[in-house]
Design a protein around this motif. Sequence first.
Motif, short mmCIF file in Angstrom:
data_model
loop_
_atom_site.label_atom_id
_atom_site.label_comp_id
_atom_site.label_asym_id
_atom_site.label_seq_id
_atom_site.Cartn_x
_atom_site.Cartn_y
_atom_site.Cartn_z
N PHE A 223 3.45 1.06 -1.92
CA PHE A 223 2.29 1.39 -2.20
C PHE A 223 2.14 1.57 -3.78
O PHE A 223 1.98 2.55 -4.58
CB PHE A 223 1.92 2.83 -1.91
N LEU B 43 -2.38 0.40 -5.77
CA LEU B 43 -3.27 0.82 -4.86
C LEU B 43 -4.47 -0.19 -4.70
O LEU B 43 -4.97 -0.48 -5.82
CB LEU B 43 -3.58 2.23 -4.66
N HIS C 78 -4.66 -1.03 1.30
CA HIS C 78 -3.71 0.37 1.52
C HIS C 78 -4.66 1.12 2.11
O HIS C 78 -4.28 2.01 2.86
CB HIS C 78 -3.22 0.86 -0.05
N MET D 240 -1.29 8.64 -4.21
CA MET D 240 -1.41 8.83 -2.92
C MET D 240 -2.01 10.20 -2.42
O MET D 240 -2.81 10.11 -1.58
CB MET D 240 -0.04 8.67 -2.23
#
Length: 203
Positions: free
Chosen positions: A74, A77, A81, A126
């Motif tokens: 990741f 992004l 995703h 995230m």
Amino acid sequence: LANKLGFQDSLRLANMAASVAVSHMTTYAVSLEELLDKEAEMAAKAIHDWARLKIELDWLRSEGKRIVFTNGCFDILHSGHVYTLTEAKKQGDILLVALNTDESVKRLNKGPERPINDLPERSSLMSAIGVVDFVTSFDQDTPKEIIEYLQPDVLVKGGDYKAEEIVGYDFVTSHGGEVKIIDFVPNKSTTRVVKKMKDQAAI
């Protein structure tokens, strides 16, 4: 930036503010109090101590919650995703994302410049995604060890795989869990983003 805040911190705050703003139906001015609340929420999501994280997950599991696990770099992004994470969350109640450390990303042979974003940055971004409940990391070449330690109920992998080929399949299914595969969004990858940036820079 106008208040002499560093570039990286400015980007981090902008991402946090964006995650608050998009939760509202119309154009919305985010307050400082909301930013502080969001920062605290994100800090609570990122748990890189596996032992502490397992305690949290076991407690949630005792309440009948279904733990979903997915992993990856990741790095930058993108919408692919977000789609994968959104679909992963639908497989249970609690979504845990395990990020490759910077060292393990380098061992995946993705290129000498990868990762572009380091682990703290990737973890912070995230954590800002609403469907993600917990973020952790692993330094091994595969997620086998962390999967066996945390014992998720559902293992999710994005891409074109057979379930039996996925690391952790045997362990998860032997404990009554499930393995789900989510198709990648076509033409969406960090590698493509990096190539496009390089091509544009060369013009």
